[in-house]
Design an enzyme around this catalytic site. Structure first.
Site, PDB file in Angstrom:
ATOM      1  N   GLU A  49      11.062  -1.371  -6.456  1.00 55.34           N
ATOM      2  CA  GLU A  49       9.615  -1.394  -6.629  1.00 55.34           C
ATOM      3  C   GLU A  49       9.211  -0.235  -7.538  1.00 55.34           C
ATOM      4  O   GLU A  49       9.667   0.899  -7.347  1.00 55.34           O
ATOM      5  CB  GLU A  49       8.894  -1.237  -5.287  1.00 55.34           C
ATOM      6  CG  GLU A  49       8.908  -2.464  -4.419  1.00 55.34           C
ATOM      7  CD  GLU A  49       8.065  -2.285  -3.166  1.00 55.34           C
ATOM      8  OE1 GLU A  49       7.203  -1.370  -3.150  1.00 55.34           O
ATOM      9  OE2 GLU A  49       8.268  -3.030  -2.207  1.00 55.34           O
ATOM     10  N   ASP A  60      -2.244   4.093   0.024  1.00 50.16           N
ATOM     11  CA  ASP A  60      -1.196   5.090  -0.162  1.00 50.16           C
ATOM     12  C   ASP A  60      -1.512   6.389   0.562  1.00 50.16           C
ATOM     13  O   ASP A  60      -2.635   6.903   0.495  1.00 50.16           O
ATOM     14  CB  ASP A  60      -1.003   5.396  -1.653  1.00 50.16           C
ATOM     15  CG  ASP A  60      -0.512   4.190  -2.418  1.00 50.16           C
ATOM     16  OD1 ASP A  60       0.265   3.417  -1.834  1.00 50.16           O
ATOM     17  OD2 ASP A  60      -0.909   4.017  -3.574  1.00 50.16           O
TER      18      ASP A  60
END
Length: 271
Positions: A49, A60
């Protein structure tokens, strides 16, 4: 068959799950992130990724936020990211590449143009964190035409009705967000994961990868056995960050430290 489907099929034949490490584009600079990307398969990455740096992430945690900030400071753009993937593909045409990020930069770039350019660079799949299925219509056609898998996110709070909706038109694999909250803050127990997976497996034939909270080799090994893959992101980025000098530049220990950690994760997943 796509690279993602081929890789999961091959791993199923081997009798093990996938290790899916994460790096942020241009963190801490373009060349270091490219060198890390190119070295990841040999160190044990089955799929990779790549984060698309964005200034206002919603999922995040602090570690990935700081990595994205470093990437943006170093000049990360979508064209630069595509340049990374193109360079990677010159030496590796087998390892699947998934871009993970947010819809805003894609819309600014242009959805059709983004899908065409991502596919041409060698990208295989997209994880767009803030794109719920109700708003995925504009992306679905261009992504399918470009041969890009749209990888859906499933959370512990996703009920059965929502599960069917989220999995509609999903491809590649399913990303199970193992905790409620942001990345890298805590980890789910094996008991929680074993309880969650049967319901998802009953709703899809796609492979399932577990992310958000996989930090140690033991956790990666367990997650890759309970599901079909383990995503490790914040732990690797935290190691990278610790090796940087006071001006947040790479040092001679940056790549070796991250790759050593990745090999330890891979050894556990393959054990």
């Amino acid at each position: 068959m796509s690279r993602i489907a081929r890789r999961f099929a091959a791993l199923k034949q081997e009798g093990r799950g996938a290790l899916i490490p994460y790096l942020e584009a241009c963190d801490p600079d373009f060349q270091t992130s490219l060198d890390l990307l190119k070295a990841m398969p040999e160190a044990g990455a089955d799929l990779i990724e790549i984060g698309m740096p964005f200034s206002d992430p919603s999922a995040d945690g602090p570690v990935i936020q700081l990595a994205a900030r470093r990437g943006l400071k170093a000049g990360a753009t979508l064209p630069r990211l595509f340049e990374m993937v193109k360079s990677f593909r010159e030496q590796d045409n087998d390892t699947p590449i998934i871009l993970m990020g947010y819809l805003n930069p894609i819309e600014a770039y242009g959805i059709d143009r983004f899908c065409v350019d991502a596919s041409a660079a060698g990208v295989d799949g997209l994880i767009i964190v803030d794109m719920p299925p109700e708003e995925a219509g504009p992306m679905q056609g261009p992504a399918k035409a470009a041969g890009l898998d749209i990888i859906r996110l499933i959370a512990p709070t996703t009920d059965d009705n929502r599960l069917k909706l989220v999995l509609n038109h999903a491809s590649g694999f399913v990303y199970y967000v193992s905790i409620t909250g942001i990345t890298g803050t805590r980890s789910a127990s094996d008991e929680d994961l074993r309880a969650a997976l049967p319901r998802i497996r009953a709703a899809t034939d796609l492979p399932i990868a577990i992310g958000f909270g996989i930090r140690t080799p033991e956790q990666a090994a367990s997650a890759s056995r309970i599901a079909d893959g383990a995503v490790v992101a914040s732990a690797l980025l935290a190691t990278l960050a610790k090796t940087l000098d006071p001006s947040e530049q790479a040092t001679p220990s940056t790549l070796p430290s991250v790759l050593t950690q990745l090999r330890e994760l891979a050894t556990a997943v393959r054990a």
